[in-house]
Motif scaffolding. Structure first.
Motif, PDB file in Angstrom:
ATOM      1  N   PHE A 123      -7.043   8.905 -10.207  1.00 26.46           N
ATOM      2  CA  PHE A 123      -7.615   8.415  -8.957  1.00 26.46           C
ATOM      3  C   PHE A 123      -8.816   7.500  -9.191  1.00 26.46           C
ATOM      4  N   GLY A 124      -9.456   7.614 -10.344  1.00 25.28           N
ATOM      5  CA  GLY A 124     -10.477   6.633 -10.715  1.00 25.28           C
ATOM      6  C   GLY A 124      -9.850   5.261 -10.941  1.00 25.28           C
ATOM      7  N   ALA A 125      -8.695   5.240 -11.617  1.00 24.73           N
ATOM      8  CA  ALA A 125      -7.966   3.980 -11.816  1.00 24.73           C
ATOM      9  C   ALA A 125      -7.478   3.422 -10.485  1.00 24.73           C
ATOM     10  N   ALA A 126      -6.987   4.309  -9.613  1.00 23.97           N
ATOM     11  CA  ALA A 126      -6.543   3.861  -8.283  1.00 23.97           C
ATOM     12  C   ALA A 126      -7.710   3.282  -7.497  1.00 23.97           C
ATOM     13  N   GLY A 127      -8.875   3.901  -7.618  1.00 21.77           N
ATOM     14  CA  GLY A 127     -10.065   3.386  -6.941  1.00 21.77           C
ATOM     15  C   GLY A 127     -10.470   2.023  -7.472  1.00 21.77           C
ATOM     16  N   ALA A 128     -10.414   1.846  -8.788  1.00 21.13           N
ATOM     17  CA  ALA A 128     -10.743   0.548  -9.379  1.00 21.13           C
ATOM     18  C   ALA A 128      -9.778  -0.535  -8.896  1.00 21.13           C
ATOM     19  N   TYR A 129      -8.509  -0.188  -8.797  1.00 21.35           N
ATOM     20  CA  TYR A 129      -7.499  -1.124  -8.288  1.00 21.35           C
ATOM     21  C   TYR A 129      -7.790  -1.490  -6.823  1.00 21.35           C
ATOM     22  N   GLU A 130      -8.193  -0.503  -6.032  1.00 22.45           N
ATOM     23  CA  GLU A 130      -8.457  -0.759  -4.620  1.00 22.45           C
ATOM     24  C   GLU A 130      -9.745  -1.539  -4.392  1.00 22.45           C
TER      25      GLU A 130
ATOM     26  N   GLY B  85       0.780  -1.232   0.000  1.00 28.68           N
ATOM     27  CA  GLY B  85       0.000   0.000   0.000  1.00 28.68           C
ATOM     28  C   GLY B  85       0.809   1.277   0.000  1.00 28.68           C
ATOM     29  N   ALA B  86       2.135   1.189   0.175  1.00 26.25           N
ATOM     30  CA  ALA B  86       2.954   2.404   0.251  1.00 26.25           C
ATOM     31  C   ALA B  86       2.943   3.176  -1.074  1.00 26.25           C
TER      32      ALA B  86
ATOM     33  N   LEU C 140      -9.818  -0.728   1.911  1.00 25.47           N
ATOM     34  CA  LEU C 140     -11.111  -0.056   1.817  1.00 25.47           C
ATOM     35  C   LEU C 140     -10.930   1.440   2.083  1.00 25.47           C
ATOM     36  N   HIS C 141     -10.051   1.782   3.023  1.00 26.31           N
ATOM     37  CA  HIS C 141      -9.735   3.187   3.285  1.00 26.31           C
ATOM     38  C   HIS C 141      -9.073   3.818   2.053  1.00 26.31           C
ATOM     39  N   HIS C 142      -8.177   3.089   1.392  1.00 26.38           N
ATOM     40  CA  HIS C 142      -7.548   3.604   0.167  1.00 26.38           C
ATOM     41  C   HIS C 142      -8.614   3.857  -0.903  1.00 26.38           C
ATOM     42  N   LEU C 143      -9.608   2.985  -0.977  1.00 23.26           N
ATOM     43  CA  LEU C 143     -10.706   3.155  -1.931  1.00 23.26           C
ATOM     44  C   LEU C 143     -11.475   4.439  -1.626  1.00 23.26           C
ATOM     45  N   VAL C 144     -11.798   4.664  -0.354  1.00 23.16           N
ATOM     46  CA  VAL C 144     -12.513   5.885   0.030  1.00 23.16           C
ATOM     47  C   VAL C 144     -11.664   7.113  -0.320  1.00 23.16           C
ATOM     48  N   GLY C 145     -10.360   7.038  -0.050  1.00 23.28           N
ATOM     49  CA  GLY C 145      -9.470   8.155  -0.372  1.00 23.28           C
ATOM     50  C   GLY C 145      -9.422   8.444  -1.854  1.00 23.28           C
TER      51      GLY C 145
ATOM     52  N   VAL D 237     -10.565  -4.192  -5.949  1.00 23.01           N
ATOM     53  CA  VAL D 237     -10.110  -5.588  -5.947  1.00 23.01           C
ATOM     54  C   VAL D 237      -9.388  -5.904  -4.642  1.00 23.01           C
ATOM     55  N   ARG D 238      -8.544  -4.991  -4.186  1.00 20.12           N
ATOM     56  CA  ARG D 238      -7.741  -5.227  -2.977  1.00 20.12           C
ATOM     57  C   ARG D 238      -8.530  -5.044  -1.686  1.00 20.12           C
ATOM     58  N   ALA D 239      -9.662  -4.341  -1.735  1.00 22.39           N
ATOM     59  CA  ALA D 239     -10.442  -4.063  -0.525  1.00 22.39           C
ATOM     60  C   ALA D 239     -11.012  -5.337   0.086  1.00 22.39           C
ATOM     61  N   ARG D 240     -11.122  -6.369  -0.690  1.00 23.81           N
ATOM     62  CA  ARG D 240     -11.610  -7.655  -0.155  1.00 23.81           C
ATOM     63  C   ARG D 240     -10.634  -8.234   0.860  1.00 23.81           C
ATOM     64  N   ARG D 241      -9.350  -7.897   0.719  1.00 27.30           N
ATOM     65  CA  ARG D 241      -8.310  -8.480   1.568  1.00 27.30           C
ATOM     66  C   ARG D 241      -8.174  -7.797   2.915  1.00 27.30           C
TER      67      ARG D 241
END
Length: 185
Positions: A71-78, A36-37, A89-94, A80-84
């Motif tokens: 940031f739309g692309a970053a949200g789409a990536y997150e 996540g860094a 999920l916080h990165h998705l909200v950001g 997938v990762r938010a399930r883990r």
């Protein structure tokens, strides 16, 4: 960003420093620090650019659409990762908050006159206020003198990028900065 220029420059410095520290964390020998860094570095630098006072730099309208795409692309990536983990999920909200602010800037013609949807802005402010309080509480020292890993062994920090408490302080700082930026909407 609306507001006094001095506050904008402080946000720029804070967010750029947090982005740089997150880049340093990407070189950590610990998997937990590297995870996540990169996303946090992109968020820090993106927030720094967004916080530049309008009196100094009024970006072209196309830049806000670049923000929406990045940031739309970053949200789409997150997504997938938010399930883990909840942290993703916080990165998705950001990422979605950054898209929201960029869309408000694009629809307002740049820094001047940008306003978001009050209910959505309020919900994001409540989320970030809770996140900042929770993050601040997690940074408070524990009752024990040493830090203990989940496996029972001591956590050994080898470098600046390996320090979990600095990563927590970085996240707290970026949460405060996001709260401040949302207040100007």
């Amino acid at each position: 960003m609306h507001g006094p220029a001095s506050a904008g420059w402080l946000l720029v410095a804070l967010c750029a420093a947090m982005g740089a520290y997150c880049l340093l964390r990407m070189r950590s020998s610990l998997d937990a620090q590297r995870a996540g860094a990169g996303g946090e570095a992109v968020m820090g630098f993106g927030m720094a650019l967004m916080a530049v006072p309008a009196a100094v730099l009024s970006p072209p309208l196309a830049l806000w659409w670049v923000y929406v795409a990045v940031f739309g692309a970053a949200g789409a990536y997150e997504v997938v990762r938010a399930r883990r983990s909840a942290h993703h999920l916080h990165h998705l909200v950001g990422a979605l908050a950054m898209v929201y602010m960029a869309l408000a800037m694009a629809s307002g013609g740049g820094h001047h006159g940008a306003a978001g949807v009050p209910l959505l802005t309020g919900a994001l402010l409540v989320y970030y206020a809770a996140y900042v309080l929770r993050s601040g509480l997690r940074l408070m020292p524990a009752a024990s003198a040493g830090t203990v890993a989940a496996g029972g062994g001591a956590v050994v920090a080898h470098g600046w990028g390996d320090r979990a408490e600095l990563a927590g302080a970085c996240r707290l700082s970026m949460g405060i900065a996001m709260f401040a930026m949302l207040l100007t909407m």
